[in-house]
Scaffold this motif. Structure first.
Motif, PDB file in Angstrom:
ATOM      1  N   LEU A 185      25.208  18.138  -1.378  1.00  0.00           N
ATOM      2  CA  LEU A 185      25.722  18.223  -2.610  1.00  0.00           C
ATOM      3  C   LEU A 185      27.241  19.750  -1.876  1.00  0.00           C
ATOM      4  CD1 LEU A 185      22.700  19.737  -5.049  1.00  0.00           C
ATOM      5  CD2 LEU A 185      24.593  17.714  -5.563  1.00  0.00           C
ATOM      6  N   GLU A 210      27.470   9.742  -7.804  1.00  0.00           N
ATOM      7  CA  GLU A 210      26.998  10.346  -8.633  1.00  0.00           C
ATOM      8  C   GLU A 210      27.065  10.047 -10.285  1.00  0.00           C
ATOM      9  OE1 GLU A 210      30.739  12.309  -9.231  1.00  0.00           O
ATOM     10  OE2 GLU A 210      28.949  14.411  -9.281  1.00  0.00           O
ATOM     11  N   ALA A 267      22.718   8.782  -9.938  1.00  0.00           N
ATOM     12  CA  ALA A 267      22.222  10.137  -8.964  1.00  0.00           C
ATOM     13  C   ALA A 267      20.838  10.297 -10.638  1.00  0.00           C
ATOM     14  CB  ALA A 267      22.905  11.400  -8.838  1.00  0.00           C
ATOM     15  N   ALA A 311      19.768  11.864 -13.882  1.00  0.00           N
ATOM     16  CA  ALA A 311      20.679  12.925 -15.187  1.00  0.00           C
ATOM     17  C   ALA A 311      19.329  13.132 -16.145  1.00  0.00           C
ATOM     18  CB  ALA A 311      21.451  10.947 -15.689  1.00  0.00           C
ATOM     19  N   GLN A 358      28.251  16.842 -14.898  1.00  0.00           N
ATOM     20  CA  GLN A 358      28.167  15.178 -13.925  1.00  0.00           C
ATOM     21  C   GLN A 358      28.425  16.199 -11.982  1.00  0.00           C
ATOM     22  OE1 GLN A 358      30.635  12.211 -14.498  1.00  0.00           O
ATOM     23  NE2 GLN A 358      29.636  11.631 -16.603  1.00  0.00           N
ATOM     24  N   ARG A 416      23.604  18.486  -9.267  1.00  0.00           N
ATOM     25  CA  ARG A 416      22.488  16.895  -9.076  1.00  0.00           C
ATOM     26  C   ARG A 416      20.611  18.240  -9.338  1.00  0.00           C
ATOM     27  NH1 ARG A 416      24.792  13.534  -4.988  1.00  0.00           N
ATOM     28  NH2 ARG A 416      27.016  13.659  -6.640  1.00  0.00           N
ATOM     29  N   GLU A 417      20.603  17.624 -10.199  1.00  0.00           N
ATOM     30  CA  GLU A 417      19.343  18.421 -10.593  1.00  0.00           C
ATOM     31  C   GLU A 417      18.095  17.215  -9.976  1.00  0.00           C
ATOM     32  OE1 GLU A 417      20.963  17.260 -13.471  1.00  0.00           O
ATOM     33  OE2 GLU A 417      20.882  18.724 -15.161  1.00  0.00           O
ATOM     34  N   ARG A 459      24.602  23.641  -8.023  1.00  0.00           N
ATOM     35  CA  ARG A 459      24.211  22.768  -8.218  1.00  0.00           C
ATOM     36  C   ARG A 459      23.134  21.958  -8.359  1.00  0.00           C
ATOM     37  NH1 ARG A 459      30.329  21.215  -6.325  1.00  0.00           N
ATOM     38  NH2 ARG A 459      31.474  22.317  -7.552  1.00  0.00           N
ATOM     39  N   GLY A 460      22.121  22.122  -7.332  1.00  0.00           N
ATOM     40  CA  GLY A 460      20.430  21.787  -7.096  1.00  0.00           C
ATOM     41  C   GLY A 460      19.521  22.910  -7.315  1.00  0.00           C
ATOM     42  N   SER A 491      18.122  22.371 -11.261  1.00  0.00           N
ATOM     43  CA  SER A 491      16.786  22.321 -11.517  1.00  0.00           C
ATOM     44  C   SER A 491      15.759  22.526 -12.038  1.00  0.00           C
ATOM     45  CB  SER A 491      16.462  21.930 -10.187  1.00  0.00           C
ATOM     46  OG  SER A 491      17.441  21.103  -9.148  1.00  0.00           O
TER      47      SER A 491
END
Length: 641
Positions: free
Chosen positions: A120, A137, A140, A142, A165, A168-169, A250-251, A255
């Motif tokens: 990421l 993506e 990935a 979702a 988008q 990215r979980e 983003r991660g 998440s």
């Protein structure tokens, strides 16, 4: 209470009391029961027993009166407070569920693959990129895909959670563990133990989030720690922070937000911060707020730190990275009443970084104007300030996309004020640029920086005692400026062709002035004036005057050769063009002079004392000019001897 209801209540109490976490070892020795060493929701135990326990809790809530406000506290304190059997059983159930909740969070978390998050760090998505994300993506994991796995479990609901988008979980728990966590949380919340549930969640997940950020390379540095670092060390930390922050936002944070949503969404949690708009606000904020504040604290320290020109481009990188992440930060934090302050902080930091960029650009302009160097560079070569300013300007143009948005005003009057000690302030050129780019405020700043540099160079040129070298210095430096502008399409577009034409004219003027000043004395030796004897016609040449003229030429050329070989023109093409230009003036004049008068000298005694060089000798000697080092000895061919 009717008989059947009383029997149901007693049966529920028996099921619950077998799993009394607060009881002594005797409680775990009652056949089929469980103690602290045995968990209902450990992922391998008999699911029927766990389901039986949950049904018993539901029955207790349905059939028993709620606890009085006086007894509504910690489940463990309440369980020993006595009271009605049903209330006691419910408190025991809550204590057990609290332990089970903690156990699932601690024991069944998936190993976080930092390598998956590291990917990421290279994401930099514009709004159009987000609308048209690539197939990677799209493939990935979702939110909807993960929702379906949870929906098939005992959570029993369809998620409405959506994310950008670019986010990215990562799966933090297996689907069956999330189902168990939701089942436990829903019972605790319904029984009025939502606050305890949130506290347990935060006590486990906060260290997990902190650990994830440490593994990404986020350091725990105070604002003071950051501001005490040397710039070289800080520059490296900024690069690492940008990579880590993208992965963290983003991660890790995304998440965690999704996990909270799956566990707590629509549950009637009672939190210490009053009722929130979403049930998952409080646990999410409790888990990530400290880590987020620590993460963005680094950028905040940079934004309020001392401003200096060398920091500009890393601060722009930091600003761009934060701008790039801000939609994600908004998506993750802004919708949460409990965590929206994180988004507000990030937006304020970006604003302060923008202010820092504008301030640094102004500082740079003033630094160029005030440059204190009072020692002329040897040989009239390119001044270090010229290289620095033009390389800096080229980098500014490379960051045009960001700077055109941030620089919205033209150079201020204060930036055009001469520093103390300067004799005059440069005037801004009267330009009417045709190019759209060159009309931007950023373009005006770049033109102003170049004007200020020219002004400074003219002051430095005056330090040379030799006027010819002063002109050569200006020629070298303005030539360098012109070529740096021409070599960068972005810089040329911003500077504009009109101002570039002015710079080119200034370069040519300096080159012409150098040649006139440096070679006028040499060329004057090759004129006929003063060689004729008045009154005579057939033999009207004064041989003594001619001898003196040849001696003067030899001395002038030798001096020029000695001095100008040490002068330096670093651009090889310009050096060669300058030699050719000088040769085209000196060699034909010498050839003509030699052709007209050499026979007068050759018929005299010791002609080699006066005609020391052939045209070819001069041509060879001129190859030494502008090399920046003393000339090597030449075995020149003499015309006599």
């Amino acid at each position: 209470m009717e008989g059947s209801a009383a029997e149901e209540l007693e049966a529920a109490e028996r099921v619950v009391m077998r799993w009394d976490s607060t009881a002594s070892a005797a409680s775990s020795s009652g056949g089929g029961g469980g103690g602290d060493d045995q968990m209902l929701f450990d992922g391998t135990a008999d699911r029927a027993e766990a389901e039986r326990f949950l049904r018993a809790v539901d029955d207790l809530r349905r059939l028993a009166p709620p606890p009085s406000p006086a007894s509504a506290g910690s489940p463990r304190r309440a369980s020993s407070a006595g009271g009605a059997a049903a209330c006691t059983a419910l408190q025991v159930a809550m204590a057990r569920l609290e332990d089970e909740f903690r156990h699932v969070l601690s024991a069944r978390a998936l190993d976080l693959e930092i390598e998956a998050l590291a990917g990421l760090s290279s994401l930099s998505m514009s709004s159009s990129d987000r609308r048209n994300s690539d197939a990677t993506e799209a493939a990935a994991p979702a939110g909807d895909d993960d929702d379906s796995s949870v929906t098939s479990s005992s959570v029993g609901r369809r998620s409405s959670y959506r994310s950008l988008q670019s986010i990215r979980e990562i799966d933090l728990f297996p689907a069956d563990a999330i189902a168990d966590l939701h089942a436990i949380a829903s019972r605790m919340a319904a029984a009025g133990y939502g606050r305890e549930c949130v506290q347990v969640y935060a006590s486990v997940r906060k260290p997990a989030v902190d650990s994830a950020l440490r593994r990404l390379g986020v350091e725990k540095l105070s604002i003071g720690d950051v501001q005490r670092l040397e710039w070289d060390a800080l520059e490296a930390k900024i690069r690492r922070w940008i990579r880590a922050a993208r992965a963290a936002v983003r991660g890790v944070f995304a998440s965690e937000r999704r996990l909270c949503f799956h566990i707590f969404h629509d549950l009637p949690l009672c939190t210490s911060t009053a009722t929130a708009t979403a049930a998952d606000d409080a646990p999410f904020a409790e888990a990530v707020k400290g880590a987020a504040l620590q993460l963005f604290g680094f950028a905040e320290a940079i934004s309020i730190g001392r401003r200096s020109p060398e920091k500009l481009f890393k601060i722009i990188d930091l600003h761009d990275a934060l701008s790039d992440m801000l939609p994600d930060i908004s998506d993750i934090f802004a919708a949460s009443k409990a965590a929206e302050s994180i988004y507000v902080q990030a937006a304020e930091i970006r604003s302060r970084l923008a202010d820092a960029v504008r301030g640094i650009l102004s500082e740079f302009e003033n630094a160029v104007l005030r440059d204190p160097s009072k020692t002329p560079v040897p040989g009239g070569t390119i001044h270090p300030l010229t290289r620095y300013v033009m390389n800096y300007s080229t980098l500014i143009s490379d960051y045009k996309a960001t700077l055109s948005e941030l620089i919205i005003s033209r150079p201020s009057a204060s930036s055009r004020t001469a520093a103390e000690g300067n004799e005059a302030t440069p005037a801004f050129p009267d330009l009417d640029p045709a190019d759209l780019d060159s009309k931007l405020p950023l373009a005006t700043h770049l033109v102003w920086i170049t004007v200020v540099l020219e002004h400074n160079l003219e002051s430095k040129a005056s330090l040379y005692k030799d006027a010819a070298l002063s002109h050569l210095f200006l020629m070298n430096n303005v030539h360098y400026i012109v070529h740096k502008v021409k070599d960068s399409a972005e810089l040329r577009g911003l500077i504009g062709d009109e101002y570039l034409k002015r710079l080119t004219g200034k370069f040519r003027q300096a080159a012409t002035s150098y040649q006139r000043t440096a070679w006028l004395k040499v060329l004057n030796c090759l004129r006929d004036e003063g060689l004729h004897v008045s009154g005579g016609f057939s033999s009207g040449i004064s041989k003594s005057a001619l001898r003196e003229r040849f001696k003067a030429f030899n001395a002038a050329f030798e001096e020029a050769h000695r001095v100008q070989s040490v002068w330096y023109v670093p651009d090889t093409q310009l050096r060669e063009e300058l030699r050719i230009s000088i040769s085209e003036k000196v060699l034909p004049a010498y050839r003509s002079f030699l052709g007209r008068f050499r026979h007068h000298i050759e018929n005299s005694r010791h002609p080699e004392l006066y005609i020391k060089y052939t045209v070819e000798d001069l041509e060879i000697a001129m190859a030494d000019f502008f090399e920046g080092s003393p000339p090597p000895p030449h075995n020149r061919r003499r015309s006599h001897g």
